[in-house]
Design a protein around this motif. Structure first.
Motif, PDB file in Angstrom:
ATOM      1  N   LYS A 139     -65.839   7.424 -48.600  1.00 54.66           N
ATOM      2  CA  LYS A 139     -66.252   6.752 -49.826  1.00 54.66           C
ATOM      3  C   LYS A 139     -65.177   5.763 -50.276  1.00 54.66           C
ATOM      4  N   PRO A 140     -65.604   4.639 -50.868  1.00 52.48           N
ATOM      5  CA  PRO A 140     -64.625   3.665 -51.383  1.00 52.48           C
ATOM      6  C   PRO A 140     -63.771   4.283 -52.486  1.00 52.48           C
ATOM      7  N   GLY A 141     -62.585   3.748 -52.654  1.00 49.25           N
ATOM      8  CA  GLY A 141     -61.740   4.181 -53.766  1.00 49.25           C
ATOM      9  C   GLY A 141     -60.705   5.212 -53.403  1.00 49.25           C
ATOM     10  N   ARG A 142     -60.523   5.480 -52.107  1.00 52.65           N
ATOM     11  CA  ARG A 142     -59.494   6.441 -51.710  1.00 52.65           C
ATOM     12  C   ARG A 142     -58.117   5.787 -51.573  1.00 52.65           C
ATOM     13  N   GLU A 143     -58.058   4.482 -51.752  1.00 51.55           N
ATOM     14  CA  GLU A 143     -56.771   3.805 -51.659  1.00 51.55           C
ATOM     15  C   GLU A 143     -55.798   4.375 -52.681  1.00 51.55           C
ATOM     16  N   GLY A 144     -54.578   4.601 -52.233  1.00 57.46           N
ATOM     17  CA  GLY A 144     -53.551   5.129 -53.134  1.00 57.46           C
ATOM     18  C   GLY A 144     -53.458   6.628 -53.154  1.00 57.46           C
ATOM     19  N   THR A 145     -54.442   7.323 -52.543  1.00 59.14           N
ATOM     20  CA  THR A 145     -54.361   8.778 -52.470  1.00 59.14           C
ATOM     21  C   THR A 145     -53.486   9.182 -51.296  1.00 59.14           C
ATOM     22  N   GLU A 146     -52.955  10.392 -51.358  1.00 59.24           N
ATOM     23  CA  GLU A 146     -52.108  10.881 -50.270  1.00 59.24           C
ATOM     24  C   GLU A 146     -52.929  11.036 -48.998  1.00 59.24           C
ATOM     25  N   GLU A 147     -52.411  10.552 -47.890  1.00 54.73           N
ATOM     26  CA  GLU A 147     -53.115  10.631 -46.616  1.00 54.73           C
ATOM     27  C   GLU A 147     -53.106  12.053 -46.088  1.00 54.73           C
ATOM     28  N   ASP A 148     -54.260  12.545 -45.646  1.00 55.47           N
ATOM     29  CA  ASP A 148     -54.341  13.858 -45.029  1.00 55.47           C
ATOM     30  C   ASP A 148     -54.795  13.699 -43.580  1.00 55.47           C
ATOM     31  N   MET A 149     -55.047  14.808 -42.890  1.00 56.62           N
ATOM     32  CA  MET A 149     -55.343  14.749 -41.466  1.00 56.62           C
ATOM     33  C   MET A 149     -56.682  14.075 -41.163  1.00 56.62           C
ATOM     34  N   ILE A 150     -57.652  14.223 -42.059  1.00 56.41           N
ATOM     35  CA  ILE A 150     -58.933  13.560 -41.824  1.00 56.41           C
ATOM     36  C   ILE A 150     -58.769  12.047 -41.918  1.00 56.41           C
ATOM     37  N   ASP A 151     -57.960  11.579 -42.857  1.00 58.38           N
ATOM     38  CA  ASP A 151     -57.672  10.150 -42.921  1.00 58.38           C
ATOM     39  C   ASP A 151     -57.064   9.664 -41.602  1.00 58.38           C
ATOM     40  N   MET A 152     -56.134  10.445 -41.061  1.00 58.20           N
ATOM     41  CA  MET A 152     -55.490  10.082 -39.803  1.00 58.20           C
ATOM     42  C   MET A 152     -56.505  10.029 -38.662  1.00 58.20           C
ATOM     43  N   LEU A 153     -57.390  11.015 -38.601  1.00 60.42           N
ATOM     44  CA  LEU A 153     -58.385  11.074 -37.528  1.00 60.42           C
ATOM     45  C   LEU A 153     -59.397   9.931 -37.642  1.00 60.42           C
ATOM     46  N   LEU A 154     -59.807   9.616 -38.862  1.00 63.56           N
ATOM     47  CA  LEU A 154     -60.736   8.500 -39.057  1.00 63.56           C
ATOM     48  C   LEU A 154     -60.086   7.171 -38.665  1.00 63.56           C
ATOM     49  N   ALA A 155     -58.774   7.062 -38.925  1.00 64.47           N
ATOM     50  CA  ALA A 155     -58.057   5.848 -38.529  1.00 64.47           C
ATOM     51  C   ALA A 155     -58.009   5.723 -37.012  1.00 64.47           C
ATOM     52  N   ILE A 156     -57.810   6.866 -36.323  1.00 65.72           N
ATOM     53  CA  ILE A 156     -57.798   6.852 -34.858  1.00 65.72           C
ATOM     54  C   ILE A 156     -59.179   6.467 -34.324  1.00 65.72           C
ATOM     55  N   GLU A 157     -60.248   7.031 -34.945  1.00 65.90           N
ATOM     56  CA  GLU A 157     -61.612   6.681 -34.523  1.00 65.90           C
ATOM     57  C   GLU A 157     -61.863   5.186 -34.682  1.00 65.90           C
ATOM     58  N   LYS A 158     -61.459   4.628 -35.806  1.00 69.13           N
ATOM     59  CA  LYS A 158     -61.663   3.199 -36.060  1.00 69.13           C
ATOM     60  C   LYS A 158     -60.901   2.357 -35.053  1.00 69.13           C
ATOM     61  N   GLU A 159     -59.664   2.746 -34.790  1.00 68.27           N
ATOM     62  CA  GLU A 159     -58.835   2.011 -33.837  1.00 68.27           C
ATOM     63  C   GLU A 159     -59.436   2.039 -32.437  1.00 68.27           C
ATOM     64  N   GLN A 160     -59.907   3.228 -32.016  1.00 67.85           N
ATOM     65  CA  GLN A 160     -60.505   3.361 -30.682  1.00 67.85           C
ATOM     66  C   GLN A 160     -61.803   2.550 -30.568  1.00 67.85           C
ATOM     67  N   THR A 161     -62.592   2.525 -31.641  1.00 70.56           N
ATOM     68  CA  THR A 161     -63.854   1.776 -31.634  1.00 70.56           C
ATOM     69  C   THR A 161     -63.590   0.275 -31.556  1.00 70.56           C
ATOM     70  N   GLN A 162     -62.591  -0.186 -32.322  1.00 66.07           N
ATOM     71  CA  GLN A 162     -62.250  -1.610 -32.284  1.00 66.07           C
ATOM     72  C   GLN A 162     -61.714  -2.020 -30.920  1.00 66.07           C
ATOM     73  N   LEU A 163     -60.991  -1.108 -30.281  1.00 66.33           N
ATOM     74  CA  LEU A 163     -60.373  -1.410 -28.999  1.00 66.33           C
ATOM     75  C   LEU A 163     -61.356  -1.315 -27.840  1.00 66.33           C
ATOM     76  N   LEU A 164     -62.211  -0.275 -27.870  1.00 60.92           N
ATOM     77  CA  LEU A 164     -63.067   0.010 -26.717  1.00 60.92           C
ATOM     78  C   LEU A 164     -64.556  -0.174 -26.992  1.00 60.92           C
ATOM     79  N   GLY A 165     -64.921  -0.374 -28.240  1.00 71.59           N
ATOM     80  CA  GLY A 165     -66.324  -0.548 -28.577  1.00 71.59           C
ATOM     81  C   GLY A 165     -67.140   0.687 -28.251  1.00 71.59           C
TER      82      GLY A 165
END
Length: 347
Positions: free
Chosen positions: A98-124
């Motif tokens: 959901k929008p509006g999570r900026e500024g909140t402390e990063e947890d493991m799900i944030d890290m995993l979602l970032a990895i998913e986004k990175e992999q999708t951008q890289l490999l489609g």
């Protein structure tokens, strides 16, 4: 590799604020009990502490008052629990998107979602890291086995090992008052009336580290990792050792002696094969660093903030070290550790 990244030393340090805040809440809770000279179930307190830390690190909220106990009750079917876990994971992932999570402390799900986004951008579309993979990683992070039932509440496994280690260490120390005093004197000499121990002071607590090493030796949280097995008939010091006998190589193996590690290079990081509470090689526990710092910060604060008395006229020699029987991958105490805290800081 993703699991190793999530539990890397850098990531462990990033969650320092979670550990210190939750330990602070634990100390506050025990302080309230000490004001009335009541008994504390320290085993239960340790389970709650590690569950809260795990939930905050993983999902961004703590276990306090959580309604995530839908699978509680020994009659619950594993299939039902898995379905509820999947539903719960999906709900938490959706909340993180959901929008509006900026500024909140990063947890493991944030890290995993970032990895998913990175992999999708890289490999489609060729990316093999998808939403279901995130759920699978969460399932690995939380349980070493799926369910731990405690007083009819559902705890996600993986909170056990740190909680058990703190509980066993405190049990051994109250059963050995001289060792308890030695451990408390060290913490109080360094931290003293400043109050709460922070992770900055942990590195200076050498005897505390010996206590933890000896606790892991005598009460390994995952005991199936540790023993050696005789492959053939042996004769050692006049004793016959039949094949398949489990062997532990320690002098005075059944005695709690933290000093045995003083001046020793033996460590639990998987390099010394006579001492492997966390395993070794590819199968070493990936969350070892997280577990150890949690044990250190919790135990240091329990020792610094309170003196501990046994209830109902019990003596140190009455403290049982009996282990819980049954099918389990962890080595729990048979009886909860009941102690009376005395607030040392307000004496």
């Amino acid at each position: 590799m993703i699991i190793l990244e999530l539990f890397s030393l850098k990531r462990v340090k990033a969650f320092r604020f979670v550990r210190e805040e939750e330990v602070g809440l634990l100390i506050d809770s025990i302080s309230e009990t000490s004001a009335t000279a009541s008994t504390v179930d320290l085993t239960e307190k340790c389970y709650s502490l590690t569950a809260n830390i795990t939930f905050r690190m993983s999902f961004g909220f703590n276990y306090h008052g959580s309604d995530f106990d839908k699978g509680s009750g020994h009659e619950a079917r594993i299939e039902r629990v898995f379905h509820e876990l999947d539903t719960f994971f999906q709900h938490v992932i959706d909340e993180h998107l959901k929008p509006g999570r900026e500024g909140t402390e990063e947890d493991m799900i944030d890290m995993l979602l970032a990895i998913e986004k990175e992999q999708t951008q890289l490999l489609g579309s060729k990316s093999q890291f998808r939403r279901e993979n995130i759920k699978a990683v969460l399932l690995v992070i939380l349980p070493q086995y799926i369910l731990h039932f405690h007083q009819n509440n559902l705890f996600i496994g993986g909170t056990d090992t740190a909680a058990l280690t703190v509980s066993w260490a405190m049990a051994e120390l109250v059963a050995n008052p001289k060792l308890m005093k030695k451990a408390q004197d060290e913490v109080r000499d360094i931290v003293g009336e400043k109050g709460r121990v922070t992770e900055d002071e942990i590195e200076n607590l050498e005897y505390l580290k010996l206590v933890i090493k000896e606790t892991l030796r005598l009460h390994p949280p995952a005991p199936l990792l540790l023993p050696r097995e005789a492959s053939s008939h042996l004769k050692i010091c006049g004793y016959d050792v039949p094949p398949k006998t489990l062997i532990h190589y320690w002098k005075n193996a059944d005695k709690f002696i933290p000093e045995r590690f003083a001046g020793s290079s033996l460590d639990f990081k998987g390099h010394d094969f006579e001492y492997l509470p966390f395993g070794a090689g590819r199968r070493i526990c990936p969350a070892m660093n997280m577990g150890i710092i949690t044990v250190e910060i919790a135990l240091a604060n329990l020792l610094n903030c309170f003196d501990w008395k046994l209830p109902n006229g019990m003596k140190p020699e009455d403290v049982t070290m009996e282990e819980k029987s049954g099918v389990s991958l962890t080595l729990a105490r048979k009886e909860p550790l009941l102690l009376v805290p005395v607030n040392w800081l307000n004496k």
